[in-house]
Scaffold this motif. Structure first.
Motif, PDB file in Angstrom:
ATOM      1  N   TYR A  93       0.831  -1.206   0.000  1.00 30.40           N
ATOM      2  CA  TYR A  93       0.000   0.000   0.000  1.00 30.40           C
ATOM      3  C   TYR A  93       0.862   1.250   0.000  1.00 30.40           C
ATOM      4  CZ  TYR A  93      -3.394  -3.522   1.012  1.00 30.40           C
ATOM      5  OH  TYR A  93      -4.154  -4.645   0.933  1.00 30.40           O
ATOM      6  N   GLN A 121       1.825   1.729  -3.558  1.00 27.39           N
ATOM      7  CA  GLN A 121       0.701   2.270  -4.330  1.00 27.39           C
ATOM      8  C   GLN A 121       0.530   3.752  -4.046  1.00 27.39           C
ATOM      9  OE1 GLN A 121      -2.878  -0.048  -3.862  1.00 27.39           O
ATOM     10  NE2 GLN A 121      -1.787  -1.952  -4.144  1.00 27.39           N
ATOM     11  N   THR A 157      -6.305  -0.535  -3.754  1.00 26.96           N
ATOM     12  CA  THR A 157      -6.079  -0.100  -2.376  1.00 26.96           C
ATOM     13  C   THR A 157      -7.423  -0.026  -1.646  1.00 26.96           C
ATOM     14  OG1 THR A 157      -4.210   1.242  -3.101  1.00 26.96           O
ATOM     15  CG2 THR A 157      -5.113   1.706  -0.917  1.00 26.96           C
TER      16      THR A 157
END
Length: 517
Positions: free
Chosen positions: A4, A7, A411
């Motif tokens: 994450y 991302q 996400t």
């Protein structure tokens, strides 16, 4: 957690995002004429009891998400008992599918939604029933059965040349239209598939059954309206006038029950075919908007969508002034928007800006606000919502093994909430802008008439004494344009667009909204 973080960094690097939101203004609810409706497939939304299937209580638990996003209503895909996962073939029109919960659960959901000023619209599938519906089970028993005429039948020798469709239609790629229930003599008509036999609306008893079903959901259950599936196919395509008249009658009957009933129809066709349905179905989905939005990005043709939308609205106004244009960027039948836009985050964010700054009553498909992915077949466009990372996501549905929307590619919402550049916060910002600016929500649409670079889209939204100009660059090359001098107050920017001395500078995939003082 590492995935994450990566991302997050990717989003920051690729979006180069800057946004100036409207600092003042009251949030208003413009539904139905210009409000925002959120489409939910309950099966994939939130599982409250751990059986792997999303349910009504799960939606009730997550109503605050809809409210926080800024939507004014929810449209539920089918909720009635059905043998299929999608539930577009109903077996009981006055009940809730047991996987989803009970009627009491649904009534509680409505009550809680109304407390939050969220309207509830349900899918009503009345073109056909399931072949397992008690009416059809009776109808198959013979020509003398009282339910026989609830459906459309023909002897085999009279339809030999018409068993199959002559052409593929926009809303069905199934060729076979006439189906043998097993007798080998009489065939029944099912436009979509054999498991969905069409009802016979030449039979007054059928029409009365349907009006009673409408009364039940409006009066006894308390829904605010219906999304009418396959509205073009109540009668065969060669009887369009009968279709138009039926929907006028249907609207009249429903208004007798609930004077402000909301009706939105699915007439999957070009504007010339769609528009005559407006007197009966005052809200219709604008499929031209969806397809032209994607085409505009593909061709980098900025004014393609603005011109199409102006054309559609003007055409509709020639039919009736009493209509609502239900615009959408994606739905449960189309590939996920991010897939349609080359999985480009900047294009997705700009697409929702375009949707929210155009006239109409926008529909949002669940999961688009977190950048979910999905392609055909339909099941993979309806994958479970990602609320949190998998280890913490107790409400994530597991009825299907997702292929596209998984932790490695999307996400989850819980992570996005803390990311200033996330899809979710972007959706919230642009929806809030629309809901606090009457020109964007209610204004008329006028096109920029000056010379423009091909990838640039520019249009005015005019409402009484509140006017704005909206400009987008649908390419990865910077452009600039001049705008009228009365437009000098920057309301919103995206992608580092800026404005100085009557000139707008538009970096790649940037947008700007400018008002008058």
């Amino acid at each position: 957690m590492k995935q994450y973080l990566s991302q997050f960094i990717l989003l920051v690097l690729t979006l180069t995002f800057a946004c100036t939101g409207q600092k003042s203004g009251t949030i208003e609810n413009h539904w139905p004429h210009a409000g925002i409706t959120y489409e939910i497939f309950i099966q994939s939304f939130y599982d409250s009891n751990g059986d792997g299937i999303g349910d009504i209580n799960g939606v009730t638990k997550k109503l605050e998400h809809v409210k926080e996003l800024g939507a004014n209503a929810i449209w539920f895909m089918p909720i009635m008992p059905s043998p299929s996962y999608h539930k577009y073939d109903v077996t009981d029109y006055k009940n809730i599918h047991p996987d989803y919960g009970t009627m009491d659960d649904f009534k509680l959901l409505i009550e809680e939604a109304h407390k939050k000023d969220i309207k509830i619209v349900i899918d009503l599938i009345i073109n056909h029933t399931s072949s397992e519906h008690p009416w059809f089970i009776e109808a198959k028993k013979g020509r003398d059965n009282p339910y026989r005429d609830y459906y459309v039948w023909a002897q085999k020798d009279t339809i030999a040349d018409y068993i199959n469709k002559k052409t593929i239609t926009l809303d069905s790629d199934n060729i076979r239209q006439w189906h043998d229930p097993g007798s080998g003599e009489d065939f029944y008509y099912g436009f979509f598939i054999g498991g969905m036999p069409d009802l016979n609306y030449d039979n007054p008893k059928v029409r009365e059954e349907i009006y009673e079903i409408g009364r039940f959901w409006l009066e006894e259950v308390g829904v605010d309206g219906f999304r009418l599936d396959a509205a073009k196919h109540i009668y065969p395509d060669d009887r369009p006038e009968d279709n138009h008249e039926f929907w006028k009658e249907f609207r009249s009957k429903m208004k007798e029950i609930k004077s402000d009933v909301y009706l939105v129809g699915e007439v999957y066709d070009k504007k010339e075919i769609v528009a005559p349905y407006l007197p009966g179905l005052p809200t219709l989905f604008n499929f031209d908007f969806h397809y032209t939005l994607i085409e505009a990005f593909q061709k980098e043709d900025g004014m393609l969508l603005a011109k199409k939308q102006k054309e559609v609205i003007d055409f509709y106004q020639g039919i009736t002034k009493d209509f609502t244009d239900a615009t959408f960027s994606s739905n449960h039948d189309q590939p996920r928007l991010l897939n349609s836009l080359d999985e480009n985050p900047r294009k997705l964010k700009q697409a929702i800006i375009i949707l929210m700054t155009m006239p109409g009553a926008p529909y949002l498909y669940y999961g688009e606000e977190i950048g979910m992915l999905g392609k055909k077949p339909d099941e993979q466009i309806r994958e479970p919502f990602l609320w949190d990372i998998k280890a913490n996501d107790k409400g994530r549905a597991t009825w299907i093994d997702p292929i596209y929307s998984i932790d490695e590619t999307v996400t989850p919402l819980a992570i996005q909430k803390s990311m200033s550049t996330s899809y979710f916060n972007h959706y919230k910002d642009i929806i809030k802008l629309r809901n606090t600016n009457r020109a964007l929500a209610l204004g008329s649409l006028e096109l920029y008439e000056g010379e423009l670079p091909n990838p640039v889209m520019a249009y005015f939204r005019l409402h009484k004494d509140q006017n704005v100009i909206v400009v987008h660059n649908l390419s990865d090359i910077e452009h600039s344009i001049e705008i009228p001098d009365e437009y000098n107050k920057v309301i919103y920017t995206y992608g580092m667009a800026d404005f100085e001395m009557e000139k707008v500078r538009l970096p790649a995939y940037s947008s700007i909204v400018i008002g008058t003082n």
